[in-house]
Scaffold this active site. Sequence first.
Site, PDB file in Angstrom:
ATOM      1  N   HIS A 302       0.799  -1.234   0.000  1.00 47.35           N
ATOM      2  CA  HIS A 302       0.000   0.000   0.000  1.00 47.35           C
ATOM      3  C   HIS A 302       0.827   1.277   0.000  1.00 47.35           C
ATOM      4  O   HIS A 302       0.258   2.362   0.151  1.00 47.35           O
ATOM      5  CB  HIS A 302      -0.922   0.054   1.219  1.00 47.35           C
ATOM      6  N   LYS A 490      -7.850  14.095   4.526  1.00 54.01           N
ATOM      7  CA  LYS A 490      -6.975  12.918   4.509  1.00 54.01           C
ATOM      8  C   LYS A 490      -5.958  13.122   5.606  1.00 54.01           C
ATOM      9  O   LYS A 490      -5.883  14.203   6.195  1.00 54.01           O
ATOM     10  CB  LYS A 490      -6.287  12.779   3.152  1.00 54.01           C
ATOM     11  N   ARG A 491      -5.154  12.076   5.930  1.00 59.17           N
ATOM     12  CA  ARG A 491      -4.095  12.269   6.906  1.00 59.17           C
ATOM     13  C   ARG A 491      -3.171  13.405   6.452  1.00 59.17           C
ATOM     14  O   ARG A 491      -2.968  13.616   5.254  1.00 59.17           O
ATOM     15  CB  ARG A 491      -3.298  10.971   7.072  1.00 59.17           C
ATOM     16  N   LYS A 496       1.283  14.365   0.676  1.00 59.88           N
ATOM     17  CA  LYS A 496      -0.077  14.683   0.226  1.00 59.88           C
ATOM     18  C   LYS A 496      -0.228  16.173  -0.095  1.00 59.88           C
ATOM     19  O   LYS A 496      -1.224  16.605  -0.654  1.00 59.88           O
ATOM     20  CB  LYS A 496      -1.097  14.243   1.270  1.00 59.88           C
ATOM     21  N   THR A 598      -8.446   6.594  -1.949  1.00 60.45           N
ATOM     22  CA  THR A 598      -9.813   6.089  -2.037  1.00 60.45           C
ATOM     23  C   THR A 598     -10.803   7.218  -1.746  1.00 60.45           C
ATOM     24  O   THR A 598     -11.938   7.174  -2.208  1.00 60.45           O
ATOM     25  CB  THR A 598     -10.042   4.923  -1.043  1.00 60.45           C
ATOM     26  N   LYS A 602     -14.584   8.507  -3.463  1.00 60.05           N
ATOM     27  CA  LYS A 602     -15.805   8.859  -2.723  1.00 60.05           C
ATOM     28  C   LYS A 602     -16.341  10.207  -3.198  1.00 60.05           C
ATOM     29  O   LYS A 602     -17.556  10.385  -3.381  1.00 60.05           O
ATOM     30  CB  LYS A 602     -15.521   8.890  -1.209  1.00 60.05           C
TER      31      LYS A 602
HETATM   32  C1  26W Z   1       4.152   0.759   9.925  1.00 62.50           C
HETATM   33  C2  26W Z   1       3.613   2.163   9.747  1.00 62.50           C
HETATM   34  C3  26W Z   1       2.634   2.231   8.636  1.00 62.50           C
HETATM   35  C4  26W Z   1       1.272   2.351   8.920  1.00 62.50           C
HETATM   36  C5  26W Z   1       0.351   2.384   7.885  1.00 62.50           C
HETATM   37  C6  26W Z   1       3.054   2.151   7.329  1.00 62.50           C
HETATM   38  C7  26W Z   1       2.137   2.170   6.304  1.00 62.50           C
HETATM   39  C8  26W Z   1       0.793   2.280   6.576  1.00 62.50           C
HETATM   40  C9  26W Z   1      -0.226   2.234   5.477  1.00 62.50           C
HETATM   41  C10 26W Z   1       0.171   1.190   4.442  1.00 62.50           C
HETATM   42  C11 26W Z   1      -0.428   3.545   4.851  1.00 62.50           C
HETATM   43  C12 26W Z   1      -1.694   3.570   4.051  1.00 62.50           C
HETATM   44  O1  26W Z   1      -2.782   3.640   4.605  1.00 62.50           O
HETATM   45  N1  26W Z   1      -1.589   3.548   2.725  1.00 62.50           N
HETATM   46  C13 26W Z   1      -2.721   3.897   1.900  1.00 62.50           C
HETATM   47  O2  26W Z   1      -3.416   2.732   1.501  1.00 62.50           O
HETATM   48  C14 26W Z   1      -4.587   3.065   0.785  1.00 62.50           C
HETATM   49  C15 26W Z   1      -5.355   1.791   0.529  1.00 62.50           C
HETATM   50  O3  26W Z   1      -4.689   1.012  -0.407  1.00 62.50           O
HETATM   51  C16 26W Z   1      -4.237   3.805  -0.490  1.00 62.50           C
HETATM   52  O4  26W Z   1      -5.420   4.187  -1.130  1.00 62.50           O
HETATM   53  C17 26W Z   1      -3.412   5.042  -0.165  1.00 62.50           C
HETATM   54  O5  26W Z   1      -2.961   5.660  -1.356  1.00 62.50           O
HETATM   55  C18 26W Z   1      -2.234   4.667   0.699  1.00 62.50           C
HETATM   56  O6  26W Z   1      -1.540   5.823   1.138  1.00 62.50           O
END
Ligand code: 26W
Length: 768
Positions: A302, A490-491, A496, A598, A602
């Site tokens: 992701h 978004k975060r 971003k 995503t 929406k």
């Molecule tokens: C370990 C720390 C950590 C925590 C969360 C690393 C990475 C993440 C996630 C993978 C970050 C995340 O939410 N990625 C998002 O995933 C969505 C679903 O596929 C995508 O639509 C977003 O573009 C992507 O940033």
Amino acid sequence: MGEHCYWEGDEIQWRVYYLSLEYYMGRSLTNTMINLGIQSACDEALYQLGLDIEELEALEEDAGLGNGGLGRLAACFLDSMATLGMAAYGYGIRYEYGIFAQKIKNGEQVEEPDDWLRFGNPWEKARPEYMIPVNFYGRVEDTPQGKKWVDTQIVFAMPYDNPIPGYKNNVVNTMRLWSAKSTNNFDLKFFNDGDYIQAVLDRNQSENISRVLYPNDNFFEGKELRLNRVSCGPTLQHHQASGSVAQIVRTSSTLPTVALQLNDTHPSMAIPELMRILMDIEGLTWARAWDICVKTCAYTNHTVLPEALERWPTSMLEHILPRHLQIIYEINHHHLQEVAKRWPGDMDRMGRMSLVEEHGEKRINMAHLAIVGAHAVNGVAAIHSEIIKRDLFQGLLRDRFQNKTNGITPRRWLLLCNPTLADAVAEKIGEEWVVHLDQLTKLKPLVNDSGFLRIIQVTKQENKMRLAKQLEQDYGVKINPSSMFDIQVKRIHEYKRQLLNCMHIITLYNRIKANPGGSFVPRTVMIGGKAAPGYHTAKQIIRLICSVAQVVNNDPIVGDRLKVIYLENYRVTLAEQIIPAADLSEQLSTAGTEASGTGNMKFMLNGALTIGTLDGANIEMMEEMGRENIFIFGMTVEEVEELKRTGYDARSYYDKLPELRQCVDQIDSGFFSPNNPDQFKDLVNILMNHDRFYLFADYESYIKCQDEVNKLYQKPNEWAKKALLNIASSGKFSSDRTISEYGREIWGVEPSWEKLPAPHEPRETEDK
Ligand code: 26W
């Protein structure tokens, strides 16, 4: 749903287990009533009792067991898997505290704990009868029967089951969340020492494992945290992996009829854990166990941000999960033999492809582990999948790589959150779009139907009025309901580029100030999102936006032509209220950094137009609706990579673009922070000297594109046509389509559509 599912392969009892450390569910009440087809009946019944269902709905806490995109995607997938009648289980962790509640105090983010279980959780059912012991620490002994993991400490995994109803199909799947529960075997040493109280107190330590969701999004912290926290990371993952895998082995005699989908690398300890169970407990050979493991597991990536990739120090794994580390080393041994076969003598490549990173502190690269241990690896949008195929594991195991473009559930993200628009759509094309979102294309011919365009406009206006009223109550800012509602939620993260949005706001402000009598297209710009508590720059970005809002909103010259609102505590429930009221959706990531997005989908489904870069799923949205219906700006991935190669010089843009220069100088000099002129020096320093995301390089293109947005907004009829074409082109972005592709191309389950009951015709239940 018992032993039967509506997917071919019933006889071999197919099961899909979606493993995720996050499920960002939001509220369940309305969703449950909608999917069970009892919403109006409940509404009516409460009305008869003199109660208001909306008041009841507002009492429910969000289940905020996720950070952002990855967690919300898991929640949409559960809805789709149930709606498609798949025998699928979501496995995760029952955090006692979800994502923190964000307060904005004096323009700054303050975090408050999310004590969501305080008044209990009516949706869950504890299943103590299925509790599972999980081992930690200890050491590995060589015995004649093989390796033995001994002297371990045990924590129990207590499952809590939550219902996931499909849409009007009499299917209810299960989301099973594990909670850490300490054993009753107090350390006898303490008893002998007479420190009974200490022994009881220590019980709580192990239950910390499931205490709180880590609020980092796209940032991996493997070392910096305090020791107990540090061990919590892999421990948590191991905890989940172990609980789930033991359960899977128990319920399935022939293993590869089970699919384990790993939602990023976070649950990737499931790979060595499955190997351990198959070899050390079930007694299989390495070869047989490995064959089962690879056929069973699949991994979704992701993110490509290097700081987000999990790399656990081997010293920690050695201490907490010694047997798993051994297995990882052995996996690596076999893997490197394959690499050596294919590229003999290429030691450089061996180093790059190893699961073990040897430079600096020795670490395990969990993405490499997940790729080697899975038969399928997928990205979440076409461009992202291309990037990971190229960069993540250059050339090796290429045939495992796939794309599965993300989607969203149309139940929550249209039917639930925007009932007026849903009704307007149903009025024209019936209700089948709810389970076959492609049907929205039937709206395309209506682009010349002035009556329908009018309905689209009126619906949007109603949604805007409702939101405006709410915002005026919450923030005490007067909102012009005919202004363009321009929204970025978004975060908060540098990639971003909320700062680019902020620079646009400042540019608009400067233009109004330079020409007070001029005519401007009125805008209400809303920005919302949480910053990771330890992410200093993200918190500064929030402060800057709030400071700019202060100045802009209180300048009498500006009047109602520009307002800026920082939306506090953005979460699933707030998204449901905001997205239906958006005119413009901001998707500004530097090309190549947002895996998919995503939220973008929406907004599109709810008839907002998008201003965005050629990144993630924006590209596929453009392909669906046509370039003339979306506002695209900025560099392509290739151009970004070229700029990186040739060297990015922020100052050259600063020197060349007077409006950019003015805006940067204002931030730098304290124009927006008169009480603390140095407040934003760090931000300016990043922008001028260390900007990994090239904001200035896209500034000019962005501002010009926003000027085009303004022009179109002055032609409401043209705008409404494009809004309609956005809605009508959004069918591809249903998570039903995404999940069907996972089923067919990764899990090997084909939908048997003819067996699915038609919506509104619940089938007879054949309960045993
Ligand atoms: C370990 C720390 C950590 C925590 C969360 C690393 C990475 C993440 C996630 C993978 C970050 C995340 O939410 N990625 C998002 O995933 C969505 C679903 O596929 C995508 O639509 C977003 O573009 C992507 O940033």
